[in-house]
Design a protein around this motif. Structure first.
Motif, PDB file in Angstrom:
ATOM      1  N   ASN A  81      -7.387  -1.912  -5.689  1.00 20.13           N
ATOM      2  CA  ASN A  81      -8.059  -0.720  -5.166  1.00 20.13           C
ATOM      3  C   ASN A  81      -7.097   0.456  -5.292  1.00 20.13           C
ATOM      4  O   ASN A  81      -6.512   0.900  -4.307  1.00 20.13           O
ATOM      5  CB  ASN A  81      -8.486  -0.941  -3.711  1.00 20.13           C
ATOM      6  N   PRO A  82      -6.926   0.980  -6.506  1.00 21.30           N
ATOM      7  CA  PRO A  82      -5.914   2.013  -6.731  1.00 21.30           C
ATOM      8  C   PRO A  82      -6.137   3.297  -5.938  1.00 21.30           C
ATOM      9  O   PRO A  82      -5.179   3.974  -5.576  1.00 21.30           O
ATOM     10  CB  PRO A  82      -5.979   2.275  -8.227  1.00 21.30           C
ATOM     11  N   ALA A  83      -7.371   3.631  -5.643  1.00 23.18           N
ATOM     12  CA  ALA A  83      -7.641   4.864  -4.892  1.00 23.18           C
ATOM     13  C   ALA A  83      -7.043   4.816  -3.491  1.00 23.18           C
ATOM     14  O   ALA A  83      -6.714   5.856  -2.911  1.00 23.18           O
ATOM     15  CB  ALA A  83      -9.137   5.126  -4.813  1.00 23.18           C
ATOM     16  N   THR A  84      -6.863   3.605  -2.947  1.00 24.83           N
ATOM     17  CA  THR A  84      -6.276   3.461  -1.609  1.00 24.83           C
ATOM     18  C   THR A  84      -4.802   3.065  -1.667  1.00 24.83           C
ATOM     19  O   THR A  84      -4.214   2.713  -0.647  1.00 24.83           O
ATOM     20  CB  THR A  84      -7.042   2.428  -0.763  1.00 24.83           C
ATOM     21  N   GLY A  85      -4.205   3.105  -2.861  1.00 21.52           N
ATOM     22  CA  GLY A  85      -2.779   2.841  -2.995  1.00 21.52           C
ATOM     23  C   GLY A  85      -2.387   1.382  -3.000  1.00 21.52           C
ATOM     24  O   GLY A  85      -1.212   1.054  -2.912  1.00 21.52           O
ATOM     25  N   ASP A  90      -3.313   7.747  -4.397  1.00 18.38           N
ATOM     26  CA  ASP A  90      -4.115   7.212  -5.500  1.00 18.38           C
ATOM     27  C   ASP A  90      -3.155   6.822  -6.630  1.00 18.38           C
ATOM     28  O   ASP A  90      -2.486   7.675  -7.211  1.00 18.38           O
ATOM     29  CB  ASP A  90      -5.115   8.260  -5.987  1.00 18.38           C
ATOM     30  N   ILE A  91      -3.086   5.531  -6.928  1.00 21.04           N
ATOM     31  CA  ILE A  91      -2.145   5.026  -7.935  1.00 21.04           C
ATOM     32  C   ILE A  91      -2.850   4.635  -9.238  1.00 21.04           C
ATOM     33  O   ILE A  91      -2.304   3.888 -10.034  1.00 21.04           O
ATOM     34  CB  ILE A  91      -1.334   3.836  -7.377  1.00 21.04           C
ATOM     35  N   THR A  92      -4.029   5.167  -9.448  1.00 16.81           N
ATOM     36  CA  THR A  92      -4.813   4.827 -10.640  1.00 16.81           C
ATOM     37  C   THR A  92      -3.997   4.982 -11.917  1.00 16.81           C
ATOM     38  O   THR A  92      -4.012   4.108 -12.786  1.00 16.81           O
ATOM     39  CB  THR A  92      -6.088   5.690 -10.712  1.00 16.81           C
ATOM     40  N   ASP A  93      -3.267   6.072 -12.055  1.00 16.74           N
ATOM     41  CA  ASP A  93      -2.513   6.344 -13.285  1.00 16.74           C
ATOM     42  C   ASP A  93      -1.033   5.967 -13.182  1.00 16.74           C
ATOM     43  O   ASP A  93      -0.227   6.415 -13.991  1.00 16.74           O
ATOM     44  CB  ASP A  93      -2.649   7.824 -13.653  1.00 16.74           C
ATOM     45  N   TYR A  94      -0.683   5.157 -12.185  1.00 16.56           N
ATOM     46  CA  TYR A  94       0.704   4.722 -12.024  1.00 16.56           C
ATOM     47  C   TYR A  94       0.934   3.435 -12.822  1.00 16.56           C
ATOM     48  O   TYR A  94       0.040   2.610 -12.955  1.00 16.56           O
ATOM     49  CB  TYR A  94       1.015   4.409 -10.563  1.00 16.56           C
ATOM     50  N   THR A 121       0.852  -1.179   0.000  1.00 12.58           N
ATOM     51  CA  THR A 121       0.000   0.000   0.000  1.00 12.58           C
ATOM     52  C   THR A 121       0.891   1.232   0.000  1.00 12.58           C
ATOM     53  O   THR A 121       1.703   1.406   0.911  1.00 12.58           O
ATOM     54  CB  THR A 121      -0.938   0.023   1.226  1.00 12.58           C
ATOM     55  N   LEU A 122       0.754   2.047  -1.021  1.00 13.29           N
ATOM     56  CA  LEU A 122       1.541   3.269  -1.112  1.00 13.29           C
ATOM     57  C   LEU A 122       0.827   4.390  -0.368  1.00 13.29           C
ATOM     58  O   LEU A 122      -0.372   4.611  -0.570  1.00 13.29           O
ATOM     59  CB  LEU A 122       1.755   3.674  -2.569  1.00 13.29           C
ATOM     60  N   SER A 123       1.581   5.047   0.505  1.00 14.36           N
ATOM     61  CA  SER A 123       1.012   6.162   1.269  1.00 14.36           C
ATOM     62  C   SER A 123       2.112   7.174   1.552  1.00 14.36           C
ATOM     63  O   SER A 123       3.296   6.879   1.446  1.00 14.36           O
ATOM     64  CB  SER A 123       0.404   5.663   2.582  1.00 14.36           C
ATOM     65  N   GLU A 124       1.679   8.359   1.905  1.00 15.49           N
ATOM     66  CA  GLU A 124       2.601   9.414   2.312  1.00 15.49           C
ATOM     67  C   GLU A 124       2.004  10.058   3.553  1.00 15.49           C
ATOM     68  O   GLU A 124       0.845  10.492   3.541  1.00 15.49           O
ATOM     69  CB  GLU A 124       2.768  10.438   1.191  1.00 15.49           C
TER      70      GLU A 124
END
Length: 127
Positions: free
Chosen positions: A62-66, A32-36, A23-26
């Protein structure tokens, strides 16, 4: 690998499915990793000349949650460090990493480390 980079070592079992959920977070806020896009591979040695032994399948459930999942299916792990040499050690070591690129952004290192690969006794039966 320089010690300042994030390290996560993997243990893969010959002929078994593998999945790593990240899970990517800062600052504890999901990104949101939708476009990654993500790229991840395993090599036996470092260097541009070393061939990738496998590339991970990447899904974003679930890209919106990373959330991103890197996976290898059993057919891939079956032949990862394949050998017919009975004198070769049962455990092998390789290396892996994962990069991400935000849409229109710069390719960045996320994580990587050593891969310990354990050979098994029971043969994989194709289904």
């Amino acid at each position: 690998m320089p010690s300042s980079l994030p390290v996560y070592n993997l243990t893969l079992i010959e002929g078994a499915d593998y999945a790593l959920s990240l899970t990517l977070s800062e600052n504890n806020i999901p990104i949101d990793i939708t476009d990654y896009t993500f790229e991840s591979a395993i090599k036996e040695n470092y260097g541009d000349g070393a061939l990738a032994l496998a590339t991970f399948t990447v899904i974003k459930p679930n890209p919106a949650t990373g959330e991103v999942i890197l996976s290898l299916d059993d057919a891939i792990t079956q032949d990862l460090f394949a050998t017919d040499d009975p004198t070769r050690a049962r455990a092998h070591v390789g290396y892996w990493d994962v990069f991400f690129t935000p849409s229109g952004g710069t390719r960045q290192y996320l994580l990587g480390g050593r891969v310990t690969y354990i050979q098994t006794i029971t043969p994989r039966v194709a289904v």
